[in-house]
Design a protein around this motif. Sequence first.
Motif, mmCIF file in Angstrom:
data_model
loop_
_atom_site.group_PDB
_atom_site.id
_atom_site.type_symbol
_atom_site.label_atom_id
_atom_site.label_comp_id
_atom_site.label_asym_id
_atom_site.label_seq_id
_atom_site.Cartn_x
_atom_site.Cartn_y
_atom_site.Cartn_z
ATOM 1 N N THR A 9 -9.893 0.747 -31.948
ATOM 2 C CA THR A 9 -9.576 0.534 -33.363
ATOM 3 C C THR A 9 -8.685 -0.695 -33.506
ATOM 4 O O THR A 9 -8.226 -1.273 -32.511
ATOM 5 C CB THR A 9 -8.853 1.757 -33.957
ATOM 6 O OG1 THR A 9 -7.583 1.909 -33.296
ATOM 7 C CG2 THR A 9 -9.680 3.024 -33.781
ATOM 8 N N GLU B 201 -17.994 -4.562 -34.190
ATOM 9 C CA GLU B 201 -17.735 -3.756 -33.010
ATOM 10 C C GLU B 201 -17.614 -4.639 -31.767
ATOM 11 O O GLU B 201 -18.237 -4.413 -30.722
ATOM 12 C CB GLU B 201 -18.831 -2.700 -32.820
ATOM 13 C CG GLU B 201 -18.853 -1.649 -33.922
ATOM 14 C CD GLU B 201 -19.738 -0.468 -33.580
ATOM 15 O OE1 GLU B 201 -20.537 -0.584 -32.629
ATOM 16 O OE2 GLU B 201 -19.625 0.572 -34.257
ATOM 17 N N ASN C 224 -10.546 5.706 -28.763
ATOM 18 C CA ASN C 224 -11.486 4.893 -29.544
ATOM 19 C C ASN C 224 -10.896 3.505 -29.757
ATOM 20 O O ASN C 224 -9.678 3.340 -29.873
ATOM 21 C CB ASN C 224 -11.765 5.551 -30.890
ATOM 22 C CG ASN C 224 -12.496 6.876 -30.751
ATOM 23 O OD1 ASN C 224 -13.363 7.024 -29.882
ATOM 24 N ND2 ASN C 224 -12.156 7.838 -31.593
ATOM 25 N N SER D 115 -19.199 -0.776 -26.996
ATOM 26 C CA SER D 115 -19.993 0.148 -26.179
ATOM 27 C C SER D 115 -19.935 -0.179 -24.692
ATOM 28 O O SER D 115 -20.287 0.663 -23.851
ATOM 29 C CB SER D 115 -21.462 0.134 -26.640
ATOM 30 O OG SER D 115 -21.988 -1.185 -26.575
ATOM 31 N N THR E 121 -14.823 1.540 -21.701
ATOM 32 C CA THR E 121 -14.324 2.909 -21.796
ATOM 33 C C THR E 121 -12.807 2.850 -21.662
ATOM 34 O O THR E 121 -12.291 2.359 -20.650
ATOM 35 C CB THR E 121 -14.898 3.809 -20.692
ATOM 36 O OG1 THR E 121 -16.328 3.797 -20.762
ATOM 37 C CG2 THR E 121 -14.399 5.231 -20.844
#
Length: 530
Positions: free
Chosen positions: A458, A505, A456, A422, A425
């Motif tokens: 991954t 994450e 995203n 989070s 970006t």
Amino acid sequence: MNSSTSNLKPPPKKNGERHTLSPQHELRLEVPSQTNVSVTLISGSAEIFGAELATFTSDPLKQTYLIAGHSKFAIFTWHGCTVDIDVEFGKEVEISYTSDETVANVAFVNTHAQLEAMRDEALMNATSGNGKSTDGPRVLVVGPADCGKTSLVKLLTSYAVKLGRTPLLVDLDTSQNMLCAPGTIAASPITPDSISPLTNASSSSLYPNTTPLVLWNGSTDLSTNPDLYKAQLDKLGQCIDERNHINDENPAEPEQQHILDARSSGIIVNGCGWIEDIGYKLMLHTVKALRINIILVMGHDRLYSMLNSHYNKMREAEMDVDMADILNEETVIPKVIKLPRSGGVVTRDATFRRVSRSQCIKRYFYGESIRNPNSAAVMSNSNPMMPIAGSDPNEKVLDVICPPSTTLIHQYTPTRLEIPFSDLTLYKLSNVSLSSSMLPVSAKQATDPVQLTPMNITATLKHSLLAVCHPNAAEQYDNSGEARDLYLSGISGLVTVDKVDVDREIISLLSPGGSLPSSILLVGDVTWME
């Protein structure tokens, strides 16, 4: 035999040989991966692509150069020399031979002399105020892959710096860059602290002590996004012109004199090896964007003929009144010069290129492999100064052993960062250029042909090389939403993805400079596995 003598360890074995080169001869070497060699100049003078080897000193480490493997280079002498090449024990070089086919070296030094004359003229024009051009030579070196472009760029840069110039080195080769990692184009002024035989010898070393402007292209293949490349060439040319801008109101100020010196020193540009189709068009765009006034073509008759024909037509168009609007006053029509290839140029296969790119990225994060400063240089005799059999008894030389790869250490220690998804970006640069058939008649594409595609995080990002956007660029993008605010701005640096923990994450990044200066990262197709 007394006990003190019996306890002494035998001297380490040497694995190399001494070469005596006649004037205008060169020793050509090809060193495989995982093999190091040490080069020591015993007498005379010699250079590696223009960077002079240090002459004899009492400190063995100041005259011995440790060159990492996976490199191809030549030691050239104008007046003759004696040089020792030592290989770490148990290994050997792939190729080692002496050649007198050095006609190209004479052509190169003559080219350098002509560039120096242009620099002197530019500086004289600047100080006399006669209204003539104060730009030094803006040189673009072009040719197909494996023709010796990079070697010539290194040589011309080294020669210019030795005469007190500060040329701007520009590397447009995204497959392997001399100033940064693959996937980038970069520019930096070169000073004496940046020139080293070590850097010139290795195919994957980066110029030290430089602070380059780096633009992230994101690919080693220019065909993936030519619009991006053209836009970045335009931006780079704009930045160079702004750097060389003279304040007409106070031309005598010290900082203005510094700009005059830099402007008259000119720029030396390493072109990419793609000269066909779109590659040729990108080459022409490079000439226009960087206002190139000298094009050096490395031993390629067809390319030389094509460029000559193109710019001869432009010269003829200058005489045509109807073409006045197309060719404005700022248009520069370059002089095209063909140079011979060096006899030492060799073809690099796909494996060699892949390994070179990998080593270049590793050097970006870890620096060069160097001797451990906490351990002394290993000598083959307890007395570091020893005579060589058959030589003058009064002549003392050093006998330094090349250390094994396992004893070397890295210059730098990168930092491993663990950052939540989070907090970052990620964007990928994409090409959305439309063909003319899809547009209305006489219409142009209104949107930016280069767009940002959100990415995203991954597991597929593991081992990817990412560009960290500059904080100012990130702030501008937040305010404007314009993609060009990111891809046309110099990046802060590069990181590589070490691990992606999807469950937690958390993404682990390898960073050369600690924490990230901004949270916006650009993704490309360049990967690196340590």
